[in-house]
Design an enzyme around this catalytic site. Structure first.
Site, PDB file in Angstrom:
ATOM      1  CB  CYS A  57      -0.683  -0.472   1.425  1.00 15.12           C
ATOM      2  SG  CYS A  57      -2.526  -1.087   1.279  1.00 15.12           S
TER       3      CYS A  57
HETATM    4  N1  LIG Z   1      -2.535  -6.399   1.576  1.00 17.59           N
HETATM    5  C1  LIG Z   1      -3.132  -5.565   2.023  1.00 17.59           C
HETATM    6  O1  LIG Z   1      -2.778  -5.426   3.184  1.00 17.59           O
HETATM    7  C2  LIG Z   1      -3.928  -4.225   1.204  1.00 17.59           C
HETATM    8  C3  LIG Z   1      -4.759  -3.457   2.038  1.00 17.59           C
HETATM    9  C4  LIG Z   1      -6.257  -2.548   2.234  1.00 17.59           C
HETATM   10  C5  LIG Z   1      -6.154  -3.015   0.413  1.00 17.59           C
HETATM   11  N2  LIG Z   1      -4.924  -3.436  -0.490  1.00 17.59           N
HETATM   12  C6  LIG Z   1      -5.459  -3.436  -1.735  1.00 17.59           C
HETATM   13  O2  LIG Z   1      -6.206  -4.812  -2.043  1.00 17.59           O
HETATM   14  C7  LIG Z   1      -6.002  -5.665  -3.229  1.00 17.59           C
HETATM   15  C8  LIG Z   1      -5.514  -7.026  -3.160  1.00 17.59           C
HETATM   16  O3  LIG Z   1      -4.755  -6.774  -2.860  1.00 17.59           O
HETATM   17  P1  LIG Z   1      -3.709  -8.140  -1.611  1.00 17.59           P
HETATM   18  O4  LIG Z   1      -3.167  -8.055  -0.885  1.00 17.59           O
HETATM   19  O5  LIG Z   1      -5.109  -9.218  -1.657  1.00 17.59           O
HETATM   20  O6  LIG Z   1      -3.539  -9.450  -3.202  1.00 17.59           O
HETATM   21  P2  LIG Z   1      -2.864 -10.661  -2.740  1.00 17.59           P
HETATM   22  O7  LIG Z   1      -1.772 -10.548  -3.353  1.00 17.59           O
HETATM   23  O8  LIG Z   1      -2.062 -11.047  -1.297  1.00 17.59           O
HETATM   24  O9  LIG Z   1      -4.088 -11.535  -3.482  1.00 17.59           O
HETATM   25  C9  LIG Z   1      -4.445 -11.429  -4.846  1.00 17.59           C
HETATM   26  C10 LIG Z   1      -5.267 -12.620  -4.727  1.00 17.59           C
HETATM   27  O10 LIG Z   1      -5.525 -12.467  -5.830  1.00 17.59           O
HETATM   28  C11 LIG Z   1      -6.126 -13.610  -7.603  1.00 17.59           C
HETATM   29  N3  LIG Z   1      -6.306 -13.334  -8.371  1.00 17.59           N
HETATM   30  C12 LIG Z   1      -4.872 -11.896  -9.244  1.00 17.59           C
HETATM   31  N4  LIG Z   1      -5.091 -11.685 -10.358  1.00 17.59           N
HETATM   32  C13 LIG Z   1      -6.430 -12.212 -10.814  1.00 17.59           C
HETATM   33  C14 LIG Z   1      -7.277 -12.507 -11.792  1.00 17.59           C
HETATM   34  N5  LIG Z   1      -7.982 -12.136 -12.746  1.00 17.59           N
HETATM   35  N6  LIG Z   1      -8.936 -13.289 -11.898  1.00 17.59           N
HETATM   36  C15 LIG Z   1      -8.646 -14.229 -10.025  1.00 17.59           C
HETATM   37  N7  LIG Z   1      -7.572 -14.020  -9.154  1.00 17.59           N
HETATM   38  C16 LIG Z   1      -7.148 -13.028  -9.245  1.00 17.59           C
HETATM   39  C17 LIG Z   1      -3.990 -13.774  -6.679  1.00 17.59           C
HETATM   40  O11 LIG Z   1      -3.710 -15.000  -7.203  1.00 17.59           O
HETATM   41  C18 LIG Z   1      -4.553 -13.828  -5.129  1.00 17.59           C
HETATM   42  O12 LIG Z   1      -3.980 -15.152  -4.797  1.00 17.59           O
HETATM   43  C19 LIG Z   1      -5.037  -4.668  -4.003  1.00 17.59           C
HETATM   44  O13 LIG Z   1      -5.648  -3.803  -4.458  1.00 17.59           O
HETATM   45  C20 LIG Z   1      -4.448  -3.708  -3.200  1.00 17.59           C
HETATM   46  O14 LIG Z   1      -3.773  -2.795  -3.912  1.00 17.59           O
HETATM   47  C21 LIG Z   1      -4.525  -4.686  -0.197  1.00 17.59           C
END
Ligand SMILES: NC(=O)c1ccc[n+]([C@@H]2O[C@H](COP(=O)([O-])OP(=O)(O)OC[C@H]3O[C@@H](n4cnc5c(N)ncnc54)[C@H](O)[C@@H]3O)[C@@H](O)[C@H]2O)c1
Length: 413
Positions: A265
């Protein structure tokens, strides 16, 4: 594909955001299908193996056993959903600009299966206009009846991995629907999960607020990192100065210096903001400067650590303590400690590491023992890191985490 009863939620992306949302929704009475395009992740999830620290295997297993949770790679499951939330990564590309390919792909795969009356939400972080100008047009182009009879909202996730206090229930959630009816349905959905859903007037407000939240942190950390170098030159302990300023009961919020900023983030979202500014033929120079300042901090840390070595050497043995992007998590992606390691190595030093949460770090195993080092750098104060042996070996320690004060042998950043 199993037929589901009412209150069915499909979550696309089962990572740090999607899986905790799934478990919170199950607690709130929803039945959840978690779709992920990683077969390995889906297999692990269906075997009760959680990939994120905040969700235990026991919680996951119980949701599966009670038939409230299934993971799948099959987007046809979208057809059973009342609500679909997209929680896929929105990283930067090699030019450090927004990479929306996962969000676009997830939308393209979801769109054909959306049935009339479904609410589609994006929880992924992105620049203002993403829901209106990217997601909805892709639904329009990939669904037989376009985007009609659907509801759309942006509700950027605020999950903080490893946080014991703030969770899905007690963290206020911003909800910005594309129109009045979408807003009503989206607020109703988030009311079932969060005790404090907050209505904003458009998806753009919700998207912009998310960028502001994380950019606020980046800029303040940049300021403190800059201030740290000034204090160092003046022979002042920056952490003592920050603690002194913190006694002011209003108008000051403490930020602490460190190796840099990490995670998905804080280093990433502000660059969505700077890109958005450029897209509007404008600029955000303060944010760009803060980004550069934080990005350079590892060089200051390396120089300060090497200055603690009693006899200066061409090739010093350096031990880095803590390599994850923050304490309490095993996640090494976007860890600023990698820049510190690479910088020290590029100067010819012999760099090793330990981290109780990390088994392998970008192809290297942790140090097998902690003797014979010239200096140790506490980069992340992971639970389980113990300085006793290091200090008994008389290895000087640079503490970048403000965890030790007045300990002989430990120097604060
Ligand atoms: N991790 C954090 O602390 C956090 C906090 C707030 C917001 N976010 C935001 O949330 C969103 C997700 O982040 P995250 O940390 O959960 O990511 P992550 O990498 O932990 O998980 C994402 C998942 O999505 C899957 N994926 C990717 N492309 C895909 C597709 N086309 N179809 C289906 N599945 C797909 C991946 O295999 C993975 O399992 C991002 O935009 C991030 O900026 C993250």
């Amino acid at each position: 594909m199993e037929s589901l009863s009412q209150r069915n939620l499909v979550i696309v992306g089962q990572g740090y955001v999607g899986l905790p949302l799934a478990m919170a929704a199950i607690d709130a009475g929803w039945t959840v299908i978690g779709i992920d395009n990683s077969e390995k992740r889906v297999e692990d999830l269906n075997n009760g193996k959680s990939p994120v620290e905040d969700i235990s295997d026991v919680t996951l297993e119980s949701a599966i056993k009670n038939k409230r949770y299934t993971a799948s790679t099959d987007f046809k499951n979208v057809a059973f959903a009342d609500v679909v939330t997209i929680c896929v990564p929105t990283p930067l590309n090699d030019s450090r600009e927004p990479d929306l390919s996962a969000l676009q792909n997830a939308t393209i795969s979801t769109a054909p299966h959306l049935r009339d009356g479904t609410l589609l939400v994006s929880e992924s972080t992105s620049y203002p206009g993403t829901m209106r100008d990217v997601v909805i047009p892709l639904v329009e182009a990939n669904r037989d009846s376009g985007s009609s009879n659907l509801y759309f909202a942006a509700a950027p996730e605020r999950v903080n991995p490893g946080d014991q206090k703030w969770n899905q229930k007690n963290t206020p959630r911003l909800v910005g629907g594309i129109d009045h009816k979408s807003q009503e349905i989206a607020v109703k959905f988030y009311s079932s999960i969060s005790s404090n859903p907050i209505s904003v007037s458009s998806p753009e407000v919700a998207e912009a607020a998310k960028l502001l939240e994380n950019t606020f942190r980046l800029v303040n950390i940049g300021l403190i990192n800059e201030f740290t170098k000034l204090c160092d030159t003046a022979g002042l302990n920056v952490n003592e100065v920050i603690s002194a300023a913190e006694t002011k009961p209003y108008g000051f919020m403490p930020f602490r210096p460190g190796v840099g900023v990490g995670g998905h983030c804080i280093p990433v979202d502000p660059l969505y903001l700077t890109w958005w500014a450029r897209k509007m033929q404008s600029a955000a120079p303060m944010v760009e400067l803060a980004d550069r300042t934080n990005h350079e901090m590892h060089k200051f840390v390396a120089a300060k650590a090497l200055s603690l070595i009693r006899e200066s050497k061409k090739r010093s043995r350096v031990l880095i303590l803590g390599v994850a992007y923050k304490a309490g998590v095993s996640d090494i992606r976007e860890s600023p400690v990698a820049l510190l390691r690479d910088h020290l190595k590029s100067q010819g030093h012999d760099v090793h590491w330990i981290d109780p949460f990390v088994d392998m770090w970008e192809g290297t195993p942790p140090a097998s023992h902690i003797i014979g080092f010239d200096v140790a750098i506490l980069a992340v104060n992971q639970p389980g890191i113990d300085l006793t042996q290091i200090l008994s070996e008389k290895i000087p320690v640079l503490d970048c985490t403000n965890s030790y004060s007045n300990v002989v042998g430990v120097t604060s950043l």
